[in-house]
Design an enzyme around this catalytic site. Structure first.
Site, PDB file in Angstrom:
ATOM      1  N   GLU A 123       0.738  -1.277   0.129  1.00  0.00           N
ATOM      2  CA  GLU A 123       0.073  -0.013   0.163  1.00  0.00           C
ATOM      3  C   GLU A 123       0.871   1.428   0.132  1.00  0.00           C
ATOM      4  OE1 GLU A 123      -3.330   0.907  -0.337  1.00  0.00           O
ATOM      5  OE2 GLU A 123      -2.332   3.012  -0.066  1.00  0.00           O
ATOM      6  N   GLY A 133       3.846   0.339  -5.640  1.00  0.00           N
ATOM      7  CA  GLY A 133       4.092  -0.680  -6.269  1.00  0.00           C
ATOM      8  C   GLY A 133       4.012  -0.903  -7.628  1.00  0.00           C
ATOM      9  N   THR A 141      -5.927  -1.709  -6.932  1.00  0.00           N
ATOM     10  CA  THR A 141      -5.524  -0.223  -6.831  1.00  0.00           C
ATOM     11  C   THR A 141      -6.481   0.819  -6.666  1.00  0.00           C
ATOM     12  OG1 THR A 141      -4.657  -0.536  -9.152  1.00  0.00           O
ATOM     13  CG2 THR A 141      -2.942  -0.401  -7.483  1.00  0.00           C
ATOM     14  N   GLY A 142      -7.912   0.247  -6.894  1.00  0.00           N
ATOM     15  CA  GLY A 142      -8.930   1.369  -6.360  1.00  0.00           C
ATOM     16  C   GLY A 142      -9.135   2.457  -7.951  1.00  0.00           C
ATOM     17  N   GLY A 175     -25.198  12.038  -8.503  1.00  0.00           N
ATOM     18  CA  GLY A 175     -25.108  10.539  -7.961  1.00  0.00           C
ATOM     19  C   GLY A 175     -24.891  10.763  -6.736  1.00  0.00           C
ATOM     20  N   ILE A 216     -22.171  10.311  -4.400  1.00  0.00           N
ATOM     21  CA  ILE A 216     -21.381  11.393  -4.024  1.00  0.00           C
ATOM     22  C   ILE A 216     -22.013  12.696  -3.890  1.00  0.00           C
ATOM     23  CG2 ILE A 216     -19.100  12.144  -3.895  1.00  0.00           C
ATOM     24  CD1 ILE A 216     -18.178   9.524  -4.819  1.00  0.00           C
ATOM     25  N   ARG A 235     -15.899   8.316 -10.493  1.00  0.00           N
ATOM     26  CA  ARG A 235     -14.520   7.942 -10.242  1.00  0.00           C
ATOM     27  C   ARG A 235     -14.134   6.937 -11.167  1.00  0.00           C
ATOM     28  NH1 ARG A 235     -12.737   9.026  -5.034  1.00  0.00           N
ATOM     29  NH2 ARG A 235     -11.287   7.129  -4.946  1.00  0.00           N
ATOM     30  N   HIS A 289     -43.231  -3.447  16.453  1.00  0.00           N
ATOM     31  CA  HIS A 289     -43.894  -2.553  16.421  1.00  0.00           C
ATOM     32  C   HIS A 289     -43.534  -1.467  17.670  1.00  0.00           C
ATOM     33  CE1 HIS A 289     -47.255   0.393  15.910  1.00  0.00           C
ATOM     34  NE2 HIS A 289     -47.774   0.212  17.124  1.00  0.00           N
TER      35      HIS A 289
HETATM   36  C1  LIG Z   1     -16.979  10.329  -1.140  1.00  0.00           C
HETATM   37  C2  LIG Z   1     -17.217   8.736  -1.164  1.00  0.00           C
HETATM   38  C3  LIG Z   1     -18.120   8.392  -0.476  1.00  0.00           C
HETATM   39  C4  LIG Z   1     -18.111   6.896  -0.727  1.00  0.00           C
HETATM   40  N1  LIG Z   1     -19.092   6.423   0.086  1.00  0.00           N
HETATM   41  C5  LIG Z   1     -19.348   4.859   0.145  1.00  0.00           C
HETATM   42  C6  LIG Z   1     -20.377   4.442   0.957  1.00  0.00           C
HETATM   43  O1  LIG Z   1     -20.952   5.170   1.805  1.00  0.00           O
HETATM   44  N2  LIG Z   1     -20.435   2.933   0.824  1.00  0.00           N
HETATM   45  C7  LIG Z   1     -19.747   2.186   0.047  1.00  0.00           C
HETATM   46  O2  LIG Z   1     -19.997   1.119  -0.053  1.00  0.00           O
HETATM   47  N3  LIG Z   1     -18.764   2.846  -0.809  1.00  0.00           N
HETATM   48  C8  LIG Z   1     -18.535   4.360  -0.708  1.00  0.00           C
HETATM   49  N4  LIG Z   1     -17.626   4.770  -1.678  1.00  0.00           N
HETATM   50  C9  LIG Z   1     -16.784   3.943  -2.553  1.00  0.00           C
HETATM   51  C10 LIG Z   1     -15.728   3.023  -1.802  1.00  0.00           C
HETATM   52  O3  LIG Z   1     -15.099   4.288  -0.924  1.00  0.00           O
HETATM   53  C11 LIG Z   1     -15.048   2.220  -2.929  1.00  0.00           C
HETATM   54  O4  LIG Z   1     -15.958   1.452  -3.589  1.00  0.00           O
HETATM   55  C12 LIG Z   1     -13.796   1.436  -2.140  1.00  0.00           C
HETATM   56  O5  LIG Z   1     -13.028   2.239  -1.364  1.00  0.00           O
HETATM   57  C13 LIG Z   1     -13.158   0.722  -3.236  1.00  0.00           C
HETATM   58  O6  LIG Z   1     -12.236  -0.204  -2.558  1.00  0.00           O
HETATM   59  P1  LIG Z   1     -10.986  -0.482  -3.474  1.00  0.00           P
HETATM   60  O7  LIG Z   1     -10.144  -1.314  -2.455  1.00  0.00           O
HETATM   61  O8  LIG Z   1     -11.301  -1.010  -4.786  1.00  0.00           O
HETATM   62  O9  LIG Z   1     -10.038   0.712  -3.714  1.00  0.00           O
HETATM   63  P2  LIG Z   1      -9.536   2.025  -2.701  1.00  0.00           P
HETATM   64  O10 LIG Z   1     -10.167   2.257  -1.434  1.00  0.00           O
HETATM   65  O11 LIG Z   1      -9.393   3.364  -3.636  1.00  0.00           O
HETATM   66  O12 LIG Z   1      -8.038   1.494  -2.601  1.00  0.00           O
HETATM   67  C14 LIG Z   1      -7.049   1.218  -3.429  1.00  0.00           C
HETATM   68  C15 LIG Z   1      -5.816   1.448  -2.576  1.00  0.00           C
HETATM   69  O13 LIG Z   1      -4.699   1.219  -3.366  1.00  0.00           O
HETATM   70  C16 LIG Z   1      -3.639   2.028  -3.089  1.00  0.00           C
HETATM   71  N5  LIG Z   1      -2.781   2.081  -4.457  1.00  0.00           N
HETATM   72  C17 LIG Z   1      -3.019   2.557  -5.600  1.00  0.00           C
HETATM   73  N6  LIG Z   1      -1.896   2.310  -6.545  1.00  0.00           N
HETATM   74  C18 LIG Z   1      -1.177   1.850  -5.676  1.00  0.00           C
HETATM   75  C19 LIG Z   1       0.378   1.417  -5.902  1.00  0.00           C
HETATM   76  N7  LIG Z   1       0.820   1.478  -7.169  1.00  0.00           N
HETATM   77  N8  LIG Z   1       0.869   0.754  -4.862  1.00  0.00           N
HETATM   78  C20 LIG Z   1       0.581   0.581  -3.723  1.00  0.00           C
HETATM   79  N9  LIG Z   1      -0.704   0.840  -3.396  1.00  0.00           N
HETATM   80  C21 LIG Z   1      -1.520   1.780  -4.446  1.00  0.00           C
HETATM   81  C22 LIG Z   1      -4.347   3.261  -2.907  1.00  0.00           C
HETATM   82  O14 LIG Z   1      -3.517   4.250  -2.118  1.00  0.00           O
HETATM   83  C23 LIG Z   1      -5.500   2.779  -2.119  1.00  0.00           C
HETATM   84  O15 LIG Z   1      -5.262   2.827  -0.693  1.00  0.00           O
HETATM   85  C24 LIG Z   1     -17.450   6.104  -1.520  1.00  0.00           C
HETATM   86  C25 LIG Z   1     -16.239   6.744  -2.371  1.00  0.00           C
HETATM   87  C26 LIG Z   1     -16.167   8.097  -2.062  1.00  0.00           C
HETATM   88  C27 LIG Z   1     -15.153   8.784  -2.997  1.00  0.00           C
END
Ligand SMILES: Cc1cc2nc3c(=O)[nH]c(=O)nc-3n(C[C@H](O)[C@H](O)[C@H](O)COP(=O)(O)OP(=O)(O)OC[C@H]3O[C@@H](n4cnc5c(N)ncnc54)[C@H](O)[C@@H]3O)c2cc1C
Length: 462
Positions: A38, A118, A142-143, A181, A183, A267, A439
């Site tokens: 991470e 990474g 990586t989200g 939407g 957010i 996103r 209730h």
């Molecule tokens: C404002 C907002 C509100 C939200 N509210 C909700 C909610 O109420 N309920 C819900 O279910 N979802 C919500 N979401 C969506 C939710 O946050 C995401 O769906 C979720 O975080 C996705 O998880 P992920 O692991 O795929 O990605 P992420 O949480 O984005 O994690 C990816 C990780 O990878 C790391 N990374 C990226 N590239 C590299 C690299 N090269 N090397 C090492 N690390 C790396 C990043 O630093 C990050 O920590 C919300 C999102 C936002 C923006």
């Protein structure tokens, strides 16, 4: 770092957000040797920039509204205003507590946690901090990050993303929110509660456009009542700075001015420059393509979370991560039914749903095979006590199961747990009607909707 160059992990995970850390925890629990890489903070978007901070702001907003409106409950209070620094402290304390807990969990499961950025260097390795981390399998997690539009530069001050909005050191006097939407409407709701004059600009015909149209309309009615303005059905054209803010022009020439512009148009995946394409991973518009077991086209590589084109929700990331861990550990896994994933938008009032919309059901089953029922929260004692309004709408296949539950109303997000059992167990209305609901609770609204759909309405007009 606990490994040396000769270590080969069972699983190397790139990205420690919801998808990545869930996979790490489950894989370690199943006896796999796991490395989790991470670059920023364990917990990712959800914990630090998403779900948790937004819900803390919304809760602070709810308290503000209650303070302002307490007199209708016979309670005299004076609302003096928002201390935004204190709101941030409250929010950050919540995050810090969960962050600490998560770090402890990862350590206790003996996951090798590696801090650093990474890059996928082969189908079985990730390079980080000048070291090659080898694995029998690699999970890409990586989200995502906030998107913008061509010509619209997010400056972090007047034109901001949700990341900036979450740490803004002031309550803006006025805000335009680009995108209606999840957010967008959550920030609209929280900011309005804080006292901001909010206008949402949404190009599609409705707010929360992927929800059941009935839910969108109920939310629009409630937002109108709260004084949250919105312009629907016309797309954004341009934005320019004014002396003390931003001016937004739409495709039809209409303009809006405000102190800040929050860009909340969705996103996009984090996948550029990370070696995915070089290693032959099939992608589409930046998303990594996977099958229903989260396998990419490269046999040693899987991908989960916002990086893949499924629902961008934290609990979807958890489920996908767990699926990968269990598959790699040799357990029997089943594909996720994405229609069965509960969805909650936490604005005031909340919008919650599971299953499919009436329109989709008609497409799938034919219009004459679809039955719907709306139960108005006006007939629900607890909702009356809370002074919230809204509806539960059910979508049923004629003489068959309930395939859609769509709810609007304060706290109705908490009812989505039962709704998802109804959908995922393919319950018949008569079966749910048989279950006694406490209730007075808002869960009764779900019970009563099913009583009515089963032909024996109690507190509803026929
Ligand atoms: C404002 C907002 C509100 C939200 N509210 C909700 C909610 O109420 N309920 C819900 O279910 N979802 C919500 N979401 C969506 C939710 O946050 C995401 O769906 C979720 O975080 C996705 O998880 P992920 O692991 O795929 O990605 P992420 O949480 O984005 O994690 C990816 C990780 O990878 C790391 N990374 C990226 N590239 C590299 C690299 N090269 N090397 C090492 N690390 C790396 C990043 O630093 C990050 O920590 C919300 C999102 C936002 C923006």
């Amino acid at each position: 770092m606990a490994n040396d160059a000769s270590t080969v992990f069972d699983l190397v995970i790139l990205g420690g957000g919801s998808g990545g850390y869930a996979a790490a925890l489950r894989a370690a629990q199943l006896g796999l040797d796991v490395a989790l890489i991470e670059k920023n903070k364990l917990g990712g978007t959800c914990l630090h920039n998403g779900c948790i901070p937004t819900k803390a702001l919304l809760h602070a907003g709810e308290i503000a509204d209650q303070a302002r409106e307490s007199e209708q409950f016979g309670v005299r209070t004076t609302f003096e205003g928002i201390d935004i620094a204190a709101v941030h402290k409250y929010k950050d304390d919540v995050i810090a507590g969960l962050y600490k807990g998560l770090q402890g969990l990862v350590a206790s499961r003996k996951v090798t946690y590696i801090e650093g950025e990474g890059k996928l260097s082969s189908p079985t390795s990730v390079d980080v901090n000048g070291q090659r981390i080898q694995g029998r399998h690699v999970l890409l997690a990586t989200g995502s990050v906030p998107k913008s539009l061509p010509g619209l530069t997010i400056d972090g001050n007047r034109i901001i993303s949700s990341d900036h909005a979450l740490v803004l050191d002031r309550v803006p006097q006025s805000a335009i929110i680009l995108g209606g939407g999840v957010i967008g409407v959550e920030f609209a709701s929280a900011w309005k509660s804080f006292g901001t004059d909010v206008t949402i600009v949404e190009g599609l015909p409705h707010l929360v456009p992927v929800e059941e149209e009935n839910s969108s309309k109920l939310l629009e009615r409630a937002f109108r009542k709260r004084g949250i303005k919105f312009n629907l059905g016309t797309f954004f054209q341009s934005a320019e700075y004014t002396d003390n803010g931003v001016k937004v022009t739409l495709a039809d020439g209409k303009t809006f001015e405000a102190e800040v512009l929050l860009v909340a148009i969705g996103r996009g995946p984090v996948s550029q420059g990370l070696g995915y394409e070089e290693q032959g991973v099939a992608m589409d518009r930046g998303y990594v393509l996977v099958d229903e077991y989260m396998r990419t086209n490269v046999p040693t590589i899987s991908a989960v979370g916002d990086l893949v084109p499924t629902l961008q929700l934290a609990h979807v990331g958890f489920a996908e991560g767990i699926l990968v861990a269990e598959r790699l550990a040799g357990l029997k896994t089943v594909p996720i039914d994405y229609d069965g994933v509960p969805r909650v938008t936490y604005c005031h009032p909340e919008v919650a749903s599971v299953g499919i919309t009436e329109a989709k059901a008609k497409e799938l089953y034919g219009a004459d095979k679809v039955v719907t029922l709306k139960y108005n929260l006006a007939g629900n004692g607890k909702s009356k006590i809370l002074k919230t309004s809204g509806e539960v709408k059910l979508v049923q296949v004629r003489d068959g199961a309930v395939v859609g539950v769509h709810m609007v109303g304060d706290r109705m997000g908490e009812q989505v747990g039962e709704a998802q059992l109804i959908y995922n167990w393919e319950a018949l209305p008569a079966e749910v009607a048989q279950l006694i609901h406490a209730h007075p609770t808002q869960s009764e609204a779900l019970g009563e909707a099913h009583l009515a759909l089963a032909g024996k309405p109690l507190h509803s007009h026929d």
